[in-house]
Enzyme design. Structure first.
Site, PDB file in Angstrom:
ATOM      1  N   LYS A   1       0.601   8.399   7.466  1.00 27.26           N
ATOM      2  CA  LYS A   1       1.693   8.885   6.631  1.00 27.26           C
ATOM      3  C   LYS A   1       1.478  10.286   6.485  1.00 27.26           C
ATOM      4  O   LYS A   1       0.340  10.874   6.515  1.00 27.26           O
ATOM      5  CB  LYS A   1       1.812   8.079   5.420  1.00 27.26           C
ATOM      6  CG  LYS A   1       2.191   6.788   5.816  1.00 27.26           C
ATOM      7  CD  LYS A   1       3.747   6.558   5.799  1.00 27.26           C
ATOM      8  CE  LYS A   1       4.081   5.031   5.869  1.00 27.26           C
ATOM      9  NZ  LYS A   1       5.698   5.063   6.147  1.00 27.26           N
ATOM     10  N   LEU A   2       2.461  11.109   6.606  1.00 31.52           N
ATOM     11  CA  LEU A   2       2.505  12.498   5.947  1.00 31.52           C
ATOM     12  C   LEU A   2       1.875  12.585   4.369  1.00 31.52           C
ATOM     13  O   LEU A   2       2.436  11.843   3.643  1.00 31.52           O
ATOM     14  CB  LEU A   2       4.003  13.105   6.080  1.00 31.52           C
ATOM     15  CG  LEU A   2       4.053  14.537   6.274  1.00 31.52           C
ATOM     16  CD1 LEU A   2       3.207  14.943   7.512  1.00 31.52           C
ATOM     17  CD2 LEU A   2       5.351  15.081   6.202  1.00 31.52           C
ATOM     18  N   ILE A   3       1.215  13.493   4.181  1.00 30.78           N
ATOM     19  CA  ILE A   3       0.680  13.825   2.926  1.00 30.78           C
ATOM     20  C   ILE A   3       1.588  14.694   2.243  1.00 30.78           C
ATOM     21  O   ILE A   3       1.948  15.859   2.590  1.00 30.78           O
ATOM     22  CB  ILE A   3      -0.537  14.326   2.980  1.00 30.78           C
ATOM     23  CG1 ILE A   3      -1.665  13.468   3.746  1.00 30.78           C
ATOM     24  CG2 ILE A   3      -1.290  14.794   1.262  1.00 30.78           C
ATOM     25  CD1 ILE A   3      -2.094  12.081   2.853  1.00 30.78           C
TER      26      ILE A   3
ATOM     27  N   ASN B   1      -8.412  15.700   7.863  1.00 29.19           N
ATOM     28  CA  ASN B   1      -8.073  14.549   9.053  1.00 29.19           C
ATOM     29  C   ASN B   1      -8.897  14.752  10.511  1.00 29.19           C
ATOM     30  O   ASN B   1      -9.076  15.825  10.676  1.00 29.19           O
ATOM     31  CB  ASN B   1      -6.398  14.716   9.426  1.00 29.19           C
ATOM     32  CG  ASN B   1      -5.868  13.864  10.363  1.00 29.19           C
ATOM     33  OD1 ASN B   1      -6.093  12.671  10.296  1.00 29.19           O
ATOM     34  ND2 ASN B   1      -5.093  14.378  11.317  1.00 29.19           N
TER      35      ASN B   1
ATOM     36  N   ASP C   1      -0.806  17.454  11.791  1.00 27.99           N
ATOM     37  CA  ASP C   1      -1.801  17.979  12.818  1.00 27.99           C
ATOM     38  C   ASP C   1      -1.776  19.398  12.864  1.00 27.99           C
ATOM     39  O   ASP C   1      -2.050  20.034  13.857  1.00 27.99           O
ATOM     40  CB  ASP C   1      -1.599  17.421  13.916  1.00 27.99           C
ATOM     41  CG  ASP C   1      -1.659  15.620  13.946  1.00 27.99           C
ATOM     42  OD1 ASP C   1      -2.473  15.293  13.322  1.00 27.99           O
ATOM     43  OD2 ASP C   1      -0.887  15.152  14.715  1.00 27.99           O
TER      44      ASP C   1
ATOM     45  N   HIS D   1      -8.589  13.904  14.222  1.00 28.93           N
ATOM     46  CA  HIS D   1      -7.283  13.716  15.193  1.00 28.93           C
ATOM     47  C   HIS D   1      -7.979  13.594  16.630  1.00 28.93           C
ATOM     48  O   HIS D   1      -8.985  14.543  17.139  1.00 28.93           O
ATOM     49  CB  HIS D   1      -6.376  15.036  15.172  1.00 28.93           C
ATOM     50  CG  HIS D   1      -5.294  14.645  16.304  1.00 28.93           C
ATOM     51  ND1 HIS D   1      -4.229  13.793  15.854  1.00 28.93           N
ATOM     52  CD2 HIS D   1      -5.105  15.145  17.472  1.00 28.93           C
ATOM     53  CE1 HIS D   1      -3.318  13.670  16.810  1.00 28.93           C
ATOM     54  NE2 HIS D   1      -3.789  14.518  17.870  1.00 28.93           N
TER      55      HIS D   1
ATOM     56  N   GLY E   1      -9.705   0.951  11.306  1.00 26.42           N
ATOM     57  CA  GLY E   1     -10.946   1.281  10.347  1.00 26.42           C
ATOM     58  C   GLY E   1     -12.327   1.544  10.885  1.00 26.42           C
ATOM     59  O   GLY E   1     -13.139   1.681  10.316  1.00 26.42           O
TER      60      GLY E   1
HETATM   61  C1  GAR Z   1      -8.862   7.513  15.344  1.00 23.77           C
HETATM   62  O1  GAR Z   1      -9.179   8.004  16.636  1.00 23.77           O
HETATM   63  C2  GAR Z   1      -8.135   8.718  14.552  1.00 23.77           C
HETATM   64  O2  GAR Z   1      -8.627   9.962  15.355  1.00 23.77           O
HETATM   65  C3  GAR Z   1      -6.650   8.519  14.949  1.00 23.77           C
HETATM   66  O3  GAR Z   1      -6.600   7.099  14.947  1.00 23.77           O
HETATM   67  C4  GAR Z   1      -7.830   6.439  15.369  1.00 23.77           C
HETATM   68  C5  GAR Z   1      -7.942   5.434  14.332  1.00 23.77           C
HETATM   69  O4  GAR Z   1      -9.174   4.543  14.595  1.00 23.77           O
HETATM   70  N1  GAR Z   1      -6.060   9.326  14.473  1.00 23.77           N
HETATM   71  C6  GAR Z   1      -4.661   9.764  14.699  1.00 23.77           C
HETATM   72  O5  GAR Z   1      -4.402   9.605  15.798  1.00 23.77           O
HETATM   73  C7  GAR Z   1      -4.139  10.552  13.434  1.00 23.77           C
HETATM   74  N2  GAR Z   1      -3.137  11.443  14.045  1.00 23.77           N
HETATM   75  P1  GAR Z   1      -9.673   3.810  13.536  1.00 23.77           P
HETATM   76  O6  GAR Z   1      -8.474   2.829  12.788  1.00 23.77           O
HETATM   77  O7  GAR Z   1     -10.510   2.803  14.233  1.00 23.77           O
HETATM   78  O8  GAR Z   1     -10.481   4.298  12.601  1.00 23.77           O
END
Ligand code: GAR
Length: 193
Positions: free
Chosen positions: A88-90, A102, A145, A104, A12
């Site tokens: 999760k997939l939306i 999103n 993605d 990425h 988070g």
């Molecule tokens: C973030 O870097 C986000 O971009 C990535 O997970 C991390 C979450 O960090 N998301 C993905 O890879 C989605 N495909 P956080 O839990 O510390 O926010």
């Protein structure tokens, strides 16, 4: 007020960057709810600490989860849903009702798709000896993605980088980019209203 619901599955820190931008008056918005599929997500603790209501998804099946979320979110006045490390997939129900974006941690279309999240992405970038990685903010559609890109920021990969080093720099760039784009969404909403 511009209402942003945040979905998060893990640590988070991305959610935290939105919370901080709001509390530092850099972003004129409100987070009425944080949603997670993971009862152990630290994102839920961060939300509670910021006095933001949380919702833990009950269903495991994707279609049922979609129906559950459509019902839960209906009570809120939502301008935008942000997926901040949500895995999760939306589903179709949410996609047809809300604008969903999103973030990425790579330069899509490289390193996207199912299983490509968090450290898996950074490990793959280092293993392939890429010169650049980065972050992509994009609209969400029914595939992982694959939605249209809103903004990308490149991050140089240094020869000495471990996946953790790269993750740290990518996440710093990611938070800056996300808050900038959120500001422009809020601005556009006010201009239109
Ligand atoms: C973030 O870097 C986000 O971009 C990535 O997970 C991390 C979450 O960090 N998301 C993905 O890879 C989605 N495909 P956080 O839990 O510390 O926010």
């Amino acid at each position: 007020m511009y209402n942003i619901v945040v979905f998060a599955s893990g640590n988070g820190s991305t959610l935290q960057s939105i919370i901080d931008a709001i509390s530092e008056n850099k972003l004129e918005a409100n987070i009425p709810l944080v949603v997670s599929n993971n009862p152990k997500a630290f994102a839920l603790e961060r939300a509670k600490k910021a006095n933001i209501p949380t919702y833990l998804i009950k269903e495991k099946d994707n279609e049922k989860m979609d129906a559950e979320l459509v019902q839960v979110l209906d009570k809120y006045n939502i301008d935008l849903i942000v997926l901040a490390g949500y895995l999760k997939l939306i589903g179709k129900g949410l996609l047809s009702k809300y604008t969903i974006i999103n973030t990425h941690p790579a330069l899509l279309p490289k390193y996207g798709g199912k299983g490509m999240y968090g450290m898996n992405v950074h490990r793959a970038v280092i293993a392939n000896h890429d010169d650049y990685s980065g972050v992509t903010l994009h609209y969400v559609n029914s595939e992982y993605d694959r939605g249209p890109t809103i903004m990308q920021t490149s991050v140089k990969v240094l020869p000495t980088d471990t996946p953790e080093d790269l993750a740290t720099r990518v996440q710093t760039a990611e938070k800056i980019q996300l808050v900038e784009v959120l500001k422009s969404f809020v601005q556009n909403a006010y201009n239109i209203k």
